[in-house]
Design a protein around this motif. Structure first.
Motif, PDB file in Angstrom:
ATOM      1  N   GLY A 220     -12.696   7.780   2.582  1.00 27.80           N
ATOM      2  CA  GLY A 220     -13.138   7.395   1.235  1.00 27.80           C
ATOM      3  C   GLY A 220     -12.221   6.360   0.624  1.00 27.80           C
ATOM      4  N   TRP A 221     -12.721   5.175   0.375  1.00 28.60           N
ATOM      5  CA  TRP A 221     -11.978   4.099  -0.309  1.00 28.60           C
ATOM      6  C   TRP A 221     -10.617   3.864   0.324  1.00 28.60           C
ATOM      7  CZ3 TRP A 221     -14.878   7.741  -2.988  1.00 28.60           C
ATOM      8  CH2 TRP A 221     -15.960   7.227  -3.710  1.00 28.60           C
TER       9      TRP A 221
ATOM     10  N   VAL B 166       0.843  -1.211   0.000  1.00 29.61           N
ATOM     11  CA  VAL B 166       0.000   0.000   0.000  1.00 29.61           C
ATOM     12  C   VAL B 166       0.875   1.256   0.000  1.00 29.61           C
ATOM     13  CG1 VAL B 166      -1.764   1.290   1.283  1.00 29.61           C
ATOM     14  CG2 VAL B 166      -1.931  -1.195   1.098  1.00 29.61           C
TER      15      VAL B 166
ATOM     16  N   ASP C 129      -3.136  11.660   5.530  1.00 29.26           N
ATOM     17  CA  ASP C 129      -2.813  10.478   4.727  1.00 29.26           C
ATOM     18  C   ASP C 129      -1.443  10.013   5.191  1.00 29.26           C
ATOM     19  OD1 ASP C 129      -3.972   9.443   1.721  1.00 29.26           O
ATOM     20  OD2 ASP C 129      -1.969   8.775   2.295  1.00 29.26           O
ATOM     21  N   PHE C 130      -1.166   8.712   5.042  1.00 30.72           N
ATOM     22  CA  PHE C 130       0.174   8.301   5.452  1.00 30.72           C
ATOM     23  C   PHE C 130       1.195   8.484   4.345  1.00 30.72           C
ATOM     24  CE2 PHE C 130      -0.216   3.307   5.186  1.00 30.72           C
ATOM     25  CZ  PHE C 130      -0.399   3.392   3.821  1.00 30.72           C
TER      26      PHE C 130
ATOM     27  N   ARG D  47      -8.249   6.487 -11.076  1.00 34.12           N
ATOM     28  CA  ARG D  47      -9.276   7.507 -11.302  1.00 34.12           C
ATOM     29  C   ARG D  47      -9.693   7.560 -12.766  1.00 34.12           C
ATOM     30  NH1 ARG D  47     -10.610  11.116  -7.752  1.00 34.12           N
ATOM     31  NH2 ARG D  47      -9.311  11.474  -5.945  1.00 34.12           N
TER      32      ARG D  47
ATOM     33  N   GLY E 150      -6.914   9.241   4.961  1.00 31.55           N
ATOM     34  CA  GLY E 150      -6.615   8.669   3.638  1.00 31.55           C
ATOM     35  C   GLY E 150      -7.098   9.579   2.532  1.00 31.55           C
ATOM     36  N   CYS E 151      -6.659  10.836   2.582  1.00 33.85           N
ATOM     37  CA  CYS E 151      -7.232  11.873   1.699  1.00 33.85           C
ATOM     38  C   CYS E 151      -6.723  11.797   0.264  1.00 33.85           C
ATOM     39  CB  CYS E 151      -6.975  13.260   2.274  1.00 33.85           C
ATOM     40  SG  CYS E 151      -5.214  13.671   2.409  1.00 33.85           S
TER      41      CYS E 151
ATOM     42  N   PHE F  38       1.068  12.691  -0.847  1.00 35.63           N
ATOM     43  CA  PHE F  38      -0.342  13.084  -0.928  1.00 35.63           C
ATOM     44  C   PHE F  38      -0.656  14.237   0.029  1.00 35.63           C
ATOM     45  CE2 PHE F  38      -2.022   8.768  -2.687  1.00 35.63           C
ATOM     46  CZ  PHE F  38      -1.362   9.028  -3.877  1.00 35.63           C
TER      47      PHE F  38
ATOM     48  N   TYR G 286     -10.227  -0.539   3.249  1.00 39.68           N
ATOM     49  CA  TYR G 286      -9.808  -1.870   2.784  1.00 39.68           C
ATOM     50  C   TYR G 286      -8.290  -1.992   2.675  1.00 39.68           C
ATOM     51  CZ  TYR G 286     -10.417   0.676  -1.695  1.00 39.68           C
ATOM     52  OH  TYR G 286     -10.410   1.615  -2.710  1.00 39.68           O
TER      53      TYR G 286
END
Ligand SMILES: C[S@@+](CC[C@H](N)C(=O)[O-])C[C@H]1O[C@@H](n2cnc3c(N)ncnc32)[C@H](O)[C@@H]1O
Length: 197
Positions: A117-118, A10, A80-81, A24, A58-59, A85, A121
């Motif tokens: 958002g998304w 990830v 966000d990590f 996207r 998680g932006c 980002f 998971y």
């Protein structure tokens, strides 16, 4: 553990914006014209009562953060990590900070709304992540979480030699995961989601 919540995979995926931008680019609204991003923004907006402190976890590149930030009376912190980002989100005029959802650097009961958002998971330890969300939310606050179904783009994945993505936080399982932490859970399914995040 699937690849999707392997922390090394990830982090590598989101070290730069290329992979997210590719995802996207294959995304489309649902067959009935609904855009899940707009639906999520509406859900956040409905949760607001007067001035509000909002946390986004998680932006990504900050597309949603910019829209949330434009809502009247909102003070937003986007996290966000991925350092990259955070940098890209800050360029949009948003207060953006590096943070892992499992270790949120905020006091208890600091936010009226948390938005994810998304991203759930991707988290190795969703129970810890949700405990953190619960901790930083004010009593009576709202958590808005968006995810995909397991059949999301399955045909495309299989045609490309891959397989269905069975995730730990999907349309199929998300509601029961959230019910373990939140008393009032409202699920909103959008038909025929063809997008990929
Ligand atoms: C699929 S992208 C979604 C980005 C954005 N929310 C959007 O809708 O465009 C998942 C995001 O979650 C971030 N992420 C994954 N695991 C995380 C964690 N444990 N803590 C914080 N951010 C995380 C990734 O860096 C990436 O930006």
């Amino acid at each position: 553990m699937s690849q999707l919540n392997d922390p090394d995979y990830v982090r590598e995926q989101y070290a730069t914006e290329g992979n997210l931008e590719t995802r996207r680019s294959v995304w489309h609204p649902t067959a009935d014209g609904l855009d899940p991003v707009n639906e999520a923004l509406n859900a956040i907006d409905r949760a607001l009562v007067g001035d509000a402190h909002i946390l986004e976890v998680g932006c990504g590149t900050g597309v949603m953060a910019e829209r949330i930030n434009a809502l009247p009376g909102v003070t937003l912190v986007a996290t966000d990590f991925s350092e990259r980002f955070v940098e890209l989100t800050a360029v949009r005029g948003v207060d953006a900070r590096p943070a892992d959802i499992c270790y949120l650097p905020f006091e208890d009961a600091a936010f009226d709304v948390v938005y994810a958002g998304w991203m759930l998971y991707h988290v190795r330890d969703p129970e810890r992540a949700l405990n953190e969300v619960r901790r930083v939310l004010k009593p009576g606050g709202t958590f808005v979480a968006v995810t995909n179904g397991n059949d999301h783009l399955a045909e495309l994945r299989i045609a490309a030699g891959g397989k269905r993505d069975i995730t730990q936080f999907s349309s199929e399982t998300g509601e029961s995961v959230l019910r373990r932490r939140f008393a009032d859970v409202r699920r909103h399914d959008l038909g025929d989601p063809r997008g990929l995040r």
